[in-house]
Design an enzyme around this catalytic site. Structure first.
Site, short mmCIF file in Angstrom:
data_model
loop_
_atom_site.label_atom_id
_atom_site.label_comp_id
_atom_site.label_asym_id
_atom_site.label_seq_id
_atom_site.Cartn_x
_atom_site.Cartn_y
_atom_site.Cartn_z
CG HIS A 82 7.92 7.77 5.37
ND1 HIS A 82 6.85 8.28 4.25
CD2 HIS A 82 6.78 7.49 5.50
CE1 HIS A 82 6.45 7.14 4.03
NE2 HIS A 82 5.41 6.91 5.15
CG ASN A 103 6.83 3.23 4.19
OD1 ASN A 103 6.35 3.83 4.90
ND2 ASN A 103 6.44 3.44 2.68
CG HIS A 127 3.71 4.61 8.79
ND1 HIS A 127 3.03 3.89 7.80
CD2 HIS A 127 4.10 6.11 8.35
CE1 HIS A 127 3.27 3.87 6.90
NE2 HIS A 127 3.65 5.21 6.54
CB CYS A 137 8.97 11.47 0.08
SG CYS A 137 8.62 12.34 1.00
NE ARG A 139 -1.47 3.00 2.72
CZ ARG A 139 -0.65 3.68 2.79
NH1 ARG A 139 -1.15 4.71 2.13
NH2 ARG A 139 -0.66 3.91 4.63
CG ASP A 140 3.02 4.78 3.20
OD1 ASP A 140 2.76 5.27 1.75
OD2 ASP A 140 3.64 4.94 3.66
#
Lengths: 301, 301
Positions: free
Chosen positions: B209, B249, B207, B240, B16-17
């Site tokens: 990054h 991530n 979470h 990003c 997903r991310d």
């Protein structure tokens, strides 16, 4: 949370550890990088190494570079050496801060300087005498303090033995180096906890590579454990020869960002460090692994 | 050193991310990545998002992907939603673990979902009801928990207000997200210290990054502060958008390496995670920022 220090001293190592595996750049280019680095406000700069020019061609101009250092005020320049002879060269070239490296693993020591840890440790006495006789200070850097690329994990007693000898011989500073970028926070804090009781007041620094992504986490763990002297390199200049493309030294600007936002001061101006990283990237002609060089500072608001 | 947990639960978010800002890859490619990810042993996987296909074309196949999930045993799949309607889609598609995102900064909330934080917070009630009525669990993820790309620092009270509302509404889990990769250890531990008293036993995840290099340091700081649920993405997949080339991530394999060497267990097999990172890199067709994908594990000896 652990009590954190108000200030950490950063030693900029891009000129030595950063450049040593790069294709050699000109003396003029090094001066340009040095000017950018000094403009950051950093107080300590590792300028070069007095080692074999054939083994490290990128630093073959050590004497010529040393002659240029007098133009900079308010910065303490140091040079790395791997033998008493290197210490003599550094002193003759005008350096008054010497770093002498001893690898804690025999295999790395032999690969690096052609002799084992025990012999390299014995030579601390000569290096310290050469430095002190000239009024210079000497730091012993314990390389492969956590792991060796050939032998695997380094027994911490080997690190402690080197430090005990160095402290007994009256060296001015000690540093422990994660030469191949394998250290992680818990292992960092464990080793520092073992080293601290035998320092007898000798200042302790630490040197990390970001090869496995944990460089900044390890550096912060060291600070949590009381270390207030850290090496860093603008742009993260300084790859790892056995892992092409991997990150090298922790990037000065990334470290300053992390420390600043943890309420820890440094002498380094963050925008100027990012500018110096850009200079380093241009001079070596390839992308550097610095994060802030790409992403920039956050909005402070 | 702070007492560390024996185990951290990792949620794999590469599907997903990780994929959401990439050029869309085929469903078959996603299944290949999913198989590689499941082979790591990870127990929680964020599989997709039920959001606008026009805004996130890379995840437009959410329903089709969801239909493929039944082939995997022993893994809990979750999906991200940004509205009650998204929650309905996810439930209809067979998901039984919903993540609902609320941005703590108004500017990011409006840019992301077209409404401010207050309205998005009110909608927690609907999302929770939709999930719970179907026997699904719901997690509220607080985005821009430290900083907003438009507004700068996020006032922590805004984060606490969302969490208070979510806890009152009986959500099953809370997570705080460093959406733009600006967090650093001290700020992480400060916010967690403020969040913890209002959780009323609700599990807290985090979470991060790695956009500014401090992702792993921040993750470890969260673990030191008692967080035992962390998101990560194999390969560090997930760039990003506003900082091309910057790390996304935190990389699963880099996190597992750091945790393992800090004596913290996970369900993730490190060599398999490196293999999954290689699969991800091949499927998206460009270099990923993972460190271990380049450097490999250290010699354990």
């Amino acid at each position: 949370m652990t009590e954190l220090p108000a200030h950490v001293d950063i030693r900029e190592v891009c000129l030595r550890d950063g450049l040593q595996i790069e294709e050699p750049i000109s003396l003029a280019a090094k001066i340009e990088l040095l000017e950018a680095v000094v403009a950051t406000g950093v107080r300590e700069v590792e300028a070069t190494a007095f080692v074999s020019p054939s083994k490290v061609p990128a630093l073959a101009d050590a004497e010529a570079l040393a002659a240029e250092l007098t133009r900079f005020d308010n910065v303490e320049f140091s040079a790395l050496v791997a033998s008493p002879n290197g210490a003599k060269r550094a002193i003759a070239a005008g350096l008054n801060s010497i770093e002498y490296v001893v690898s804690a693993s025999d295999a790395h020591s032999r690969a690096n300087v052609g002799r084992g840890t025990a012999d390299a440790t014995v030579a601390i006495a000569d290096v310290a005498r050469i430095a002190h006789d000239s009024g210079a200070s000497v730091e012993v850097i314990v390389a492969t303090a956590w792991d060796c690329p050939f032998d695997g994990p380094t027994a911490s007693q080997r690190v402690l033995d080197i430090i005990t000898a160095a402290v007994d011989l009256g060296v001015d500073r000690i540093a422990i180096a994660d030469t191949i970028g394998t250290a992680t926070p818990r292992r960092v804090q464990t080793l520092i906890g073992q080293v601290r009781p035998i320092l007898a007041g000798t200042p302790l620094g630490a040197h990390f590579h970001n090869t496995r992504g944990a460089g900044l986490a390890s550096a912060f763990a060291a600070v949590q454990a009381g270390v207030t002297r850290l090496d860093a390199s603008v742009g993260g200049l300084g790859g790892c020869p056995f892992a092409p493309g991997a990150s090298g030294n922790i990037a000065t600007e990334d470290l300053v960002y992390l420390l600043r936002d943890s309420d820890i001061g440094t002498d380094v101006d963050l925008p100027k460090a990012i500018e110096a990283a850009a200079v380093a990237q241009r001079l070596v002609g390839h992308d550097l692994p610095s994060s802030l060089l790409r992403a920039g500072d956050r909005i402070i608001g």
